[in-house]
Motif scaffolding. Structure first.
Motif, PDB file in Angstrom:
ATOM      1  N   PRO A  46      36.489  44.329  35.227  1.00  0.00           N
ATOM      2  CA  PRO A  46      36.068  45.714  34.989  1.00  0.00           C
ATOM      3  C   PRO A  46      35.384  45.938  33.642  1.00  0.00           C
ATOM      4  CG  PRO A  46      38.458  45.500  34.820  1.00  0.00           C
ATOM      5  CD  PRO A  46      37.932  44.188  35.306  1.00  0.00           C
ATOM      6  N   GLU A  47      35.634  45.046  32.664  1.00  0.00           N
ATOM      7  CA  GLU A  47      35.035  45.250  31.345  1.00  0.00           C
ATOM      8  C   GLU A  47      33.892  44.298  31.021  1.00  0.00           C
ATOM      9  OE1 GLU A  47      37.974  45.508  28.285  1.00  0.00           O
ATOM     10  OE2 GLU A  47      39.155  46.979  29.391  1.00  0.00           O
ATOM     11  N   LYS A  48      33.828  43.150  31.702  1.00  0.00           N
ATOM     12  CA  LYS A  48      32.813  42.151  31.373  1.00  0.00           C
ATOM     13  C   LYS A  48      32.203  41.564  32.632  1.00  0.00           C
ATOM     14  CE  LYS A  48      35.121  40.898  27.132  1.00  0.00           C
ATOM     15  NZ  LYS A  48      36.087  40.021  26.530  1.00  0.00           N
ATOM     16  N   ASP A  49      30.935  41.216  32.518  1.00  0.00           N
ATOM     17  CA  ASP A  49      30.237  40.495  33.581  1.00  0.00           C
ATOM     18  C   ASP A  49      29.099  39.729  32.918  1.00  0.00           C
ATOM     19  OD1 ASP A  49      29.160  39.487  35.884  1.00  0.00           O
ATOM     20  OD2 ASP A  49      28.496  41.424  36.688  1.00  0.00           O
ATOM     21  N   TYR A  50      29.367  38.495  32.522  1.00  0.00           N
ATOM     22  CA  TYR A  50      28.337  37.702  31.861  1.00  0.00           C
ATOM     23  C   TYR A  50      28.471  36.227  32.190  1.00  0.00           C
ATOM     24  CZ  TYR A  50      31.732  36.470  28.140  1.00  0.00           C
ATOM     25  OH  TYR A  50      32.805  36.016  27.436  1.00  0.00           O
ATOM     26  N   LEU A  51      27.386  35.517  31.935  1.00  0.00           N
ATOM     27  CA  LEU A  51      27.341  34.065  32.022  1.00  0.00           C
ATOM     28  C   LEU A  51      26.976  33.552  30.643  1.00  0.00           C
ATOM     29  CD1 LEU A  51      27.245  31.309  33.479  1.00  0.00           C
ATOM     30  CD2 LEU A  51      24.853  31.815  34.012  1.00  0.00           C
ATOM     31  N   MET A  52      27.843  32.715  30.072  1.00  0.00           N
ATOM     32  CA  MET A  52      27.593  32.127  28.759  1.00  0.00           C
ATOM     33  C   MET A  52      27.429  30.621  28.943  1.00  0.00           C
ATOM     34  SD  MET A  52      29.736  32.438  25.194  1.00  0.00           S
ATOM     35  CE  MET A  52      31.216  31.613  25.749  1.00  0.00           C
ATOM     36  N   THR A  53      26.286  30.108  28.519  1.00  0.00           N
ATOM     37  CA  THR A  53      25.992  28.680  28.656  1.00  0.00           C
ATOM     38  C   THR A  53      25.688  28.114  27.281  1.00  0.00           C
ATOM     39  OG1 THR A  53      25.040  29.098  30.842  1.00  0.00           O
ATOM     40  CG2 THR A  53      24.533  26.978  29.811  1.00  0.00           C
ATOM     41  N   THR A  54      26.401  27.040  26.923  1.00  0.00           N
ATOM     42  CA  THR A  54      26.227  26.404  25.621  1.00  0.00           C
ATOM     43  C   THR A  54      25.827  24.956  25.823  1.00  0.00           C
ATOM     44  OG1 THR A  54      27.969  27.819  24.726  1.00  0.00           O
ATOM     45  CG2 THR A  54      27.338  25.880  23.414  1.00  0.00           C
ATOM     46  N   ALA A  55      24.704  24.570  25.235  1.00  0.00           N
ATOM     47  CA  ALA A  55      24.259  23.173  25.247  1.00  0.00           C
ATOM     48  C   ALA A  55      24.507  22.594  23.863  1.00  0.00           C
ATOM     49  CB  ALA A  55      22.773  23.081  25.602  1.00  0.00           C
ATOM     50  N   ARG A  86      25.597  43.178  33.205  1.00  0.00           N
ATOM     51  CA  ARG A  86      25.718  44.644  33.267  1.00  0.00           C
ATOM     52  C   ARG A  86      24.538  45.315  32.578  1.00  0.00           C
ATOM     53  NH1 ARG A  86      31.900  45.481  32.874  1.00  0.00           N
ATOM     54  NH2 ARG A  86      32.306  45.048  35.049  1.00  0.00           N
ATOM     55  N   SER A  87      24.249  44.861  31.370  1.00  0.00           N
ATOM     56  CA  SER A  87      23.197  45.520  30.585  1.00  0.00           C
ATOM     57  C   SER A  87      21.825  44.916  30.849  1.00  0.00           C
ATOM     58  CB  SER A  87      23.506  45.403  29.090  1.00  0.00           C
ATOM     59  OG  SER A  87      23.362  44.051  28.672  1.00  0.00           O
ATOM     60  N   CYS A 130      42.355  36.825  31.409  1.00  0.00           N
ATOM     61  CA  CYS A 130      42.482  37.625  30.191  1.00  0.00           C
ATOM     62  C   CYS A 130      42.332  39.081  30.629  1.00  0.00           C
ATOM     63  CB  CYS A 130      41.414  37.227  29.177  1.00  0.00           C
ATOM     64  SG  CYS A 130      41.568  38.058  27.598  1.00  0.00           S
ATOM     65  N   ALA A 131      43.437  39.627  31.105  1.00  0.00           N
ATOM     66  CA  ALA A 131      43.422  40.945  31.724  1.00  0.00           C
ATOM     67  C   ALA A 131      42.699  41.960  30.836  1.00  0.00           C
ATOM     68  CB  ALA A 131      44.842  41.407  31.995  1.00  0.00           C
TER      69      ALA A 131
END
Length: 149
Positions: free
Chosen positions: A129-138, A30-31, A104-105
């Motif tokens: 509606p509140e979040k749109d991200y990709l989180m990747t942890t190595a 989003r940002s 997680c409504a």
């Protein structure tokens, strides 16, 4: 909780006990911002049926730096291993190489735990509606940490 198949050798959370170097990126679609986290993850056996999953580190973005931490638990149930939040709420089944979901409504999370040649990886896609991200942890063995076994 739905039933989860038994784990092939090497894919149980008990197989990953020890301290790991954590490198995480969070790409906020989003940002357009990217957040980076550097730190450690420790998986510690609390009992035969409970693993403490603790993360500590530093998150940086756009010139900001903040300490971060979280604790999860991986608990063996009749349905298999389950990841729980620190307060005991269910998060998702422990499933290596299989997508898991966490509603997680009002948002929805789809995750994946994978073993890699040099450690393991966790990926989460959050959308709604509140979040749109990709989180990747190595996660790779920490250079100065002892590994059980």
């Amino acid at each position: 909780m739905s039933s989860v198949e038994p784990h092939p050798p090497g894919t149980s959370p008990v197989d990953l006990l020890g301290t790991w170097e954590l490198r995480r990126t969070v790409e906020d679609r989003r940002s357009g911002r990217r957040h980076d986290v550097r730190g450690t993850t420790t998986l510690a056996l609390e009992s035969a049926d409970r693993v403490r999953w603790h993360e500590t580190g530093t998150m940086t973005w756009d010139g900001h730096t903040v300490p971060v931490e979280r604790t999860l638990f991986v608990v063996r149930t009749e349905a298999g291993w389950w990841v729980e939040f620190a307060d005991g709420r269910p998060f998702h089944p422990w499933a290596v190489d299989r997508r898991v979901e966490h509603p997680c409504a009002p948002d929805h999370y789809v995750g994946l735990i994978e073993l890699t040649d040099d450690g393991w990886r966790v990926e989460w896609h959050a959308s709604g509606p509140e979040k749109d991200y990709l989180m990747t942890t190595a996660l790779r063995p920490a250079a100065d940490a002892e590994r059980p076994g």
